[in-house]
Design an enzyme around this catalytic site. Structure first.
Site: not given
Length: 138
Positions: A36, A83
């Site tokens: 991550c 997005h």
């Protein structure tokens, strides 16, 4: 106490992020955040569940019009985060690590300002099918 009922609206958004603490060295960031912490970011298909608790309106039978709740989420959450690179494209995460926990708190605060306080509000955010968080926990 009345007839309190919980209603839920499920929405989704897609966003990229990187979990990273700039106060730490790269080795510590890699150890704590693993994949991550990818400097090129990674993405999730977030599932958002917004829960409102209140008493049904005698005129409509609704606790809250779920179409209006959907519109509110679309305008204030989806438009803001969908997005997007949360680290780079949003003011909310400029100085806040965009963990699922922090994203849920931010979403709660945004929606809490828009929803009448007579309704209890809870956010559930799925980062993956198996990992999700809730806020608040009371």
């Amino acid at each position: 106490m009345g007839n309190k009922v919980a209603v839920y609206r499920k929405e989704h958004f897609n966003a990229a992020h990187r979990l990273h603490n700039p106060a730490w060295d790269e080795a510590t960031n890699d150890r704590v955040f693993g994949k991550c912490n990818n400097p090129h970011y990674h993405g999730h298909n977030y599932e958002l569940v917004v829960k409102l608790i209140g008493e049904p309106d005698p005129a409509t039978g609704y606790v809250y019009d779920l179409k209006l709740l959907s519109d509110l989420i679309q305008e204030n959450i989806h438009a803001r985060f969908d997005h997007k690179n949360l680290n780079e494209d949003t003011v909310e995460f400029k100085d806040l690590n965009p963990t699922a926990e922090n994203i849920a708190v931010v979403i709660y605060r945004i929606l809490r300002e828009k929803i009448d306080p007579k309704f209890d509000l809870k956010i559930r955010l799925y980062e993956t099918e198996r990992n999700f968080v809730e806020y608040p926990v009371n």
